[in-house]
Design a protein around this motif. Structure first.
Motif, PDB file in Angstrom:
ATOM      1  N   LEU A  56       0.829  -1.207   0.000  1.00 34.11           N
ATOM      2  CA  LEU A  56       0.000   0.000   0.000  1.00 34.11           C
ATOM      3  C   LEU A  56       0.861   1.253   0.000  1.00 34.11           C
ATOM      4  CD1 LEU A  56      -2.693  -0.953   2.627  1.00 34.11           C
ATOM      5  CD2 LEU A  56      -3.070  -0.530   0.216  1.00 34.11           C
ATOM      6  N   LYS A  58       2.743   2.127   2.500  1.00 33.93           N
ATOM      7  CA  LYS A  58       2.733   2.720   3.836  1.00 33.93           C
ATOM      8  C   LYS A  58       3.919   2.202   4.629  1.00 33.93           C
ATOM      9  CE  LYS A  58      -1.978   3.944   4.616  1.00 33.93           C
ATOM     10  NZ  LYS A  58      -2.981   4.073   5.651  1.00 33.93           N
ATOM     11  N   ASN A 378      -7.423   9.163  12.333  1.00 35.40           N
ATOM     12  CA  ASN A 378      -8.231   9.501  11.184  1.00 35.40           C
ATOM     13  C   ASN A 378      -7.671  10.620  10.351  1.00 35.40           C
ATOM     14  OD1 ASN A 378     -10.898   9.097   9.961  1.00 35.40           O
ATOM     15  ND2 ASN A 378     -11.123   8.199  11.989  1.00 35.40           N
ATOM     16  N   GLN A 379      -7.158  11.642  11.046  1.00 37.14           N
ATOM     17  CA  GLN A 379      -6.660  12.796  10.315  1.00 37.14           C
ATOM     18  C   GLN A 379      -5.310  12.521   9.686  1.00 37.14           C
ATOM     19  OE1 GLN A 379      -8.654  14.964   9.650  1.00 37.14           O
ATOM     20  NE2 GLN A 379     -10.074  15.363  11.313  1.00 37.14           N
ATOM     21  N   GLU A 383      -3.065   4.381  11.022  1.00 37.87           N
ATOM     22  CA  GLU A 383      -3.831   3.449  11.862  1.00 37.87           C
ATOM     23  C   GLU A 383      -2.906   2.527  12.620  1.00 37.87           C
ATOM     24  OE1 GLU A 383      -4.055   3.007   8.500  1.00 37.87           O
ATOM     25  OE2 GLU A 383      -5.836   4.141   7.904  1.00 37.87           O
TER      26      GLU A 383
ATOM     27  N   GLY B  86     -17.378   8.167   9.099  1.00 36.13           N
ATOM     28  CA  GLY B  86     -16.292   9.108   8.831  1.00 36.13           C
ATOM     29  C   GLY B  86     -14.960   8.558   9.321  1.00 36.13           C
ATOM     30  N   GLN B  87     -15.011   7.769  10.382  1.00 40.77           N
ATOM     31  CA  GLN B  87     -13.774   7.237  10.949  1.00 40.77           C
ATOM     32  C   GLN B  87     -13.244   6.036  10.187  1.00 40.77           C
ATOM     33  OE1 GLN B  87     -12.543   7.055  14.761  1.00 40.77           O
ATOM     34  NE2 GLN B  87     -14.262   8.042  15.742  1.00 40.77           N
ATOM     35  N   THR B  88     -14.137   5.217   9.627  1.00 44.69           N
ATOM     36  CA  THR B  88     -13.678   3.940   9.071  1.00 44.69           C
ATOM     37  C   THR B  88     -13.472   3.970   7.571  1.00 44.69           C
ATOM     38  OG1 THR B  88     -15.975   3.229   8.921  1.00 44.69           O
ATOM     39  CG2 THR B  88     -14.755   2.545  10.870  1.00 44.69           C
ATOM     40  N   PHE B  90     -11.570   5.521   5.199  1.00 45.25           N
ATOM     41  CA  PHE B  90     -10.297   5.419   4.479  1.00 45.25           C
ATOM     42  C   PHE B  90      -9.596   4.109   4.796  1.00 45.25           C
ATOM     43  CE2 PHE B  90     -10.805  10.137   4.962  1.00 45.25           C
ATOM     44  CZ  PHE B  90     -11.311  10.294   3.687  1.00 45.25           C
ATOM     45  N   THR B  91      -9.739   3.657   6.050  1.00 44.51           N
ATOM     46  CA  THR B  91      -9.189   2.356   6.404  1.00 44.51           C
ATOM     47  C   THR B  91      -9.892   1.281   5.591  1.00 44.51           C
ATOM     48  OG1 THR B  91      -9.140   3.289   8.609  1.00 44.51           O
ATOM     49  CG2 THR B  91      -8.466   1.011   8.390  1.00 44.51           C
ATOM     50  N   ALA B  94      -8.426   1.406   2.127  1.00 42.39           N
ATOM     51  CA  ALA B  94      -7.025   0.977   2.088  1.00 42.39           C
ATOM     52  C   ALA B  94      -6.896  -0.521   2.314  1.00 42.39           C
ATOM     53  CB  ALA B  94      -6.220   1.739   3.143  1.00 42.39           C
ATOM     54  N   LEU B 115      -2.448   9.419   2.843  1.00 42.61           N
ATOM     55  CA  LEU B 115      -3.393   8.334   3.095  1.00 42.61           C
ATOM     56  C   LEU B 115      -3.413   7.337   1.949  1.00 42.61           C
ATOM     57  CD1 LEU B 115      -6.599   9.696   4.839  1.00 42.61           C
ATOM     58  CD2 LEU B 115      -4.433   8.988   5.789  1.00 42.61           C
ATOM     59  N   THR B 153     -16.638  13.395  14.009  1.00 40.42           N
ATOM     60  CA  THR B 153     -15.222  13.207  14.266  1.00 40.42           C
ATOM     61  C   THR B 153     -14.555  12.497  13.079  1.00 40.42           C
ATOM     62  OG1 THR B 153     -13.635  12.462  15.891  1.00 40.42           O
ATOM     63  CG2 THR B 153     -15.492  11.011  15.501  1.00 40.42           C
ATOM     64  N   GLY B 154     -13.285  12.860  12.848  1.00 35.11           N
ATOM     65  CA  GLY B 154     -12.540  12.242  11.757  1.00 35.11           C
ATOM     66  C   GLY B 154     -12.806  12.869  10.402  1.00 35.11           C
ATOM     67  N   THR B 155     -13.386  14.067  10.391  1.00 36.45           N
ATOM     68  CA  THR B 155     -13.690  14.719   9.121  1.00 36.45           C
ATOM     69  C   THR B 155     -12.866  15.990   8.975  1.00 36.45           C
ATOM     70  OG1 THR B 155     -15.441  15.999  10.134  1.00 36.45           O
ATOM     71  CG2 THR B 155     -16.077  13.902   9.187  1.00 36.45           C
ATOM     72  N   THR B 156     -12.813  16.516   7.750  1.00 34.54           N
ATOM     73  CA  THR B 156     -12.120  17.789   7.561  1.00 34.54           C
ATOM     74  C   THR B 156     -12.864  18.907   8.278  1.00 34.54           C
ATOM     75  OG1 THR B 156     -13.335  17.980   5.513  1.00 34.54           O
ATOM     76  CG2 THR B 156     -11.044  17.307   5.342  1.00 34.54           C
ATOM     77  N   GLU B 158     -14.012  18.967  11.151  1.00 37.40           N
ATOM     78  CA  GLU B 158     -13.519  19.094  12.518  1.00 37.40           C
ATOM     79  C   GLU B 158     -12.344  20.084  12.570  1.00 37.40           C
ATOM     80  OE1 GLU B 158     -12.203  15.335  13.936  1.00 37.40           O
ATOM     81  OE2 GLU B 158     -12.803  15.748  15.989  1.00 37.40           O
ATOM     82  N   ASN B 176     -18.497  15.559  20.085  1.00 41.12           N
ATOM     83  CA  ASN B 176     -18.048  14.669  19.023  1.00 41.12           C
ATOM     84  C   ASN B 176     -19.064  13.567  18.767  1.00 41.12           C
ATOM     85  OD1 ASN B 176     -15.256  15.595  18.353  1.00 41.12           O
ATOM     86  ND2 ASN B 176     -15.102  15.376  20.566  1.00 41.12           N
TER      87      ASN B 176
END
Lengths: 417, 341
Positions: A56, A58, A378-379, A383, B86-88, B90-91, B94, B115, B153-156, B158, B176
């Motif tokens: 990935l 990373k 998250n930001q 992870e 919002g938190q999960t 991108f994970t 990926a 990311l 939470t976990g968003t731009t 924020e 939150n």
């Protein structure tokens, strides 16, 4: 092995099949095989992780901890702004975790001991009520309790705006305002404040330090007074009255401080959207704290009950025969002995509570999971690093707590000489 | 010996099974082999992505998932929607849990680079706003000093919120929340004075209220939020497919190709651009590993960009969003499809 064998028939020469069929070798073979398999599994997992992360694109890199966090945290025990680093945000979260855990452990212990003792009460109603408490809280998942209490706090209590205007609600006792966001409670302020001890950006009011110092001094002095009373009792058979000294130790210094520094309560007042002055205790903290305390308290109650039942009935009967009241019997005879049985399982309850506090995320309480494991991960998209760091921190907290509790356990456990 | 062979076989099969966890490079081949597109979507944002009582998903982002499925698999219904918070999100992308993320996510530098995502374009130009109850008597975000604000939470958003209040020398108390539905609940219960998210999200959330008229969206837009679908970094062909599917939808609107007239235009259109788009003349599909009719199927799935917009979030829907920045470039907007040639 063959050489050291005593006289008798010579040991048969080693053959490969003996690894399986000879019981001398078999257990060793099995252990070696299992160990190799385990290592293979571990190395495969690590290899797989590294490989996939590389695929990935990373890498494992902790430098994100020193970047600007950029988000705000509702409850901060140390100063924090959105300009601080992710590391400091993680510290704020860690302190919030420790804070709610400490509150929870203290309350759960009190609740658990009281409920555990009362469940054995001869009073039918009290005993049954405690049974109901234990069974209800022990058998419903903690997450649901947290959510239910939070929902109740949010839905039942009024908004801050309802404390304003013509039909305004009265503050409870004129001091406390429960709202659907927080409970506004009065804070103690000094007219002639001696300032604060400043360590970096952290300010600790001298008054708080003095208060704690006086409290510790009072505890130490109380021990000395009691020891002296004990000596006099041992020598003369008559115990001097000490309760008024003990009471004065705890009452006089705070009272003197209050008069000297002009301490008074600052009642929260509605200013703009929210209450200002006083302290706003977030509903998320209250919900989490109550739920953790009630849930773990139910388990501790069972542990306490088991500990008390483990003490033979003869002890109680002997204490009664000496003329001790039921209260004294419990405090002086039963509980000290029961502690030996209670402490070890109590440690695991404390550890459970600390780990369960990570359910805070359900109500938006920003603990370690909420800051480092939530927003930061998250930001930054780190992870793996965030989770590894969080695992290490929880492990360190748990090992520390269990280490300290083990020292305590060694002090109270039965000394065998 | 037999035991050894057995254990060896077990170890080997475990390793092979383990390889399945890996996010392989060729997403197109995977999707085709699976016969299903895994699309990461919002767990519930009316107009953008929400399931109905029967579990059928619909919305602006859903239509894009359908278009891609139609282009790749030839069937717009062969999509499995995977709700991601919002938190999960991108994970989830990926780790290979989804092939495509169409979940009103803001295209930012660090998401695109650090990311390891590839945003394939912008399907909605948005900005962050605030919603407050009318009874609060607030008419500008500048009046929100000291307010309690619900934030996902976990968003731009924020980060924008923190920056905006800092820049304007105001304070706020964040609450939150993890998902839009939770935010809705907290906001309606009065646990926060204002709710902030993308303006489109606010409009969609408000449309789902019992009394939408009791709430106002404040005029301030405090950030740029270009929302777009994203794919994993490193699979350029798959990114191309998603990107050009989006452009096909946008171009179709520009050239007047709709789900109603598409068959007719495919046969009779004299416009060379339309001919290339619909595969009447050139075979553009081959260049991205698809067949000739890929774009035609994508457009036929739920219509062109304009049709999708009008049907899901447009002015005729309860959400009532104007095209604004999202109009075609010919209409003064920012929607601009690259040439199909």
């Amino acid at each position: 092995m063959t050489e050291s064998a005593p006289a008798g028939p010579p040991a048969p020469p080693f053959r490969l099949s003996m690894l399986i069929y000879d019981r001398h070798y078999r257990s060793l073979t099995i252990q070696v095989v299992v160990f190799i398999l385990l290592m293979l599994l571990v190395s495969w997992i690590v290899h797989n992780t590294v490989l996939n992360l590389a695929r990935l694109g990373k890498d494992i890199d902790f430098s994100f901890l020193f970047n600007r966090a950029g988000y705000d945290i509702p409850q901060q025990l140390i100063p924090y702004t959105s300009d601080d680093t992710h590391l400091r945000a993680a510290m704020v979260g860690l302190l919030n975790t420790l804070y709610v855990s400490a509150l929870g452990c203290a309350t759960a212990t009190v609740l658990g001991v009281v409920a555990g003792v009362l469940r054995l009460s001869k009073n039918w109603l009290i005993a049954r009520l405690m049974t109901i408490y234990v069974e209800i809280f022990r058998n419903i998942p903690l997450l649901l309790w947290i959510l239910i209490i939070y929902a109740a706090l949010t839905e039942i209590t009024p908004g801050p705006r309802e404390y304003r205007g013509e039909n305004a609600r009265e503050l409870f006792l004129g001091l406390i305002a429960p709202t659907n966001r927080y409970t506004a409670i009065p804070s103690i302020v000094a007219e002639h404040s001696p300032g604060a001890l400043v360590i970096g950006r952290i300010e600790i009011p001298w008054l708080a330090i003095m208060g704690i110092a006086f409290f510790i001094a009072a505890i130490v002095l109380r021990r000395i007074v009691n020891a002296r009373a004990q000596r006099i009792q041992n020598a003369t058979g008559r115990r001097p009255t000490t309760w008024w000294i003990n009471l004065a130790l705890f009452v006089v210094p705070p009272a003197a401080m209050a008069v000297f520094f002009g301490l008074h309560l600052e009642v929260p007042e509605l200013a703009g959207f929210n209450f200002k002055g006083g302290i706003n205790v977030d509903n998320s903290l209250v919900a989490l704290w109550l739920a953790l305390s009630l849930y773990t308290g139910a388990f501790i109650a069972e542990i306490v009950r088991a500990g008390i039942l483990a003490i033979s009935k003869g002890q109680t009967e002997a204490a009664y025969a000496l003329g001790l009241s039921p209260g004294w019997t419990m405090n002086l005879v039963i509980l000290p002995q029961a502690l030996r049985v209670i402490i070890p399982p109590l440690i695991s309850q404390y550890l459970n509570l600390i780990k369960n506090s990570s359910l805070a995320v359900a109500v938006g309480y920003m603990d370690l999971r909420g800051t480092l494991g939530g927003t930061t991960v998250n930001q930054t998209g780190r992870e793996m690093e965030g989770i590894l760091l969080m695992m290490a921190i929880y492990l360190a907290i748990s090992l520390t707590v269990s280490g300290v509790m083990n020292i305590y356990n060694n002090r109270v456990k039965l000394k065998e000489r | 010996m037999k035991t050894t062979v057995f254990l060896g076989a077990a170890a080997v099969s475990a390793l092979i099974a383990g390889a399945g966890f890996a996010a392989e490079g060729d997403t197109l081949a995977q999707v085709k082999a699976r016969g299903e597109l895994l699309c990461g979507v919002n767990p519930g944002l009316v107009g953008f992505a929400s399931p109905d009582a029967n579990g059928n998903w619909s919305g602006f982002d859903i239509s894009f998932c359908k278009a891609v499925a139609a282009a790749v698999l030839g069937d717009a219904s062969k999509v499995k929607y995977i709700p991601l918070t919002g938190q999960t999100r991108f994970t989830g992308l990926a780790s290979g849990e989804v092939d495509l993320l169409a979940r009103n996510s803001t295209w930012t530098f660090s998401r695109d680079t650090d990311l390891k995502l590839d945003f394939i374009g912008v399907n909605y130009y948005d900005g962050q706003g605030f919603m407050v109850p009318k009874s609060l008597g607030v008419s500008s975000a500048k009046e929100l000093d000291g307010a309690t604000i619900c934030i996902q939470t976990g968003t731009t958003t924020e980060l924008n919120l923190a920056d905006y209040f800092k820049a304007n020398n105001m304070t706020y108390q964040p609450v939150n929340i993890d998902s839009n539905s939770e935010g809705e609940q907290q906001y309606l219960a009065g646990a926060c004075d204002a709710y902030t998210t993308d303006a489109s999200g606010l409009a969609a959330t408000r449309a789902a209220f019992a009394n939408p008229g009791d709430h106002v969206i404040l005029p301030e837009i405090i950030s740029k939020e270009p929302l777009g679908p994203a794919v994993r970094h490193g699979d350029s062909n798959w990114a191309d497919i998603a990107r050009w599917t989006l452009y096909a939808l946008i171009a179709a609107e520009e050239y007047g190709v709709t789900s109603a007239n598409i068959e007719e235009l495919a046969k009779s259109s004299q416009n060379p651009e339309v001919q290339r788009l619909l595969g009447t003349t050139d075979d553009l599909g081959k260049m991205i590993g698809l067949d000739k009719d890929w774009a035609k199927r994508a457009i036929a799935a739920s219509g062109n960009y304009g049709e999708i917009f009008a049907a899901t979030i447009g002015e005729q829907t309860p959400i009532g969003l104007a095209r604004g920045l999202n109009a075609q470039w010919t209409q003064g907007g920012l929607m601009y499809a690259m040439p199909f040639r």
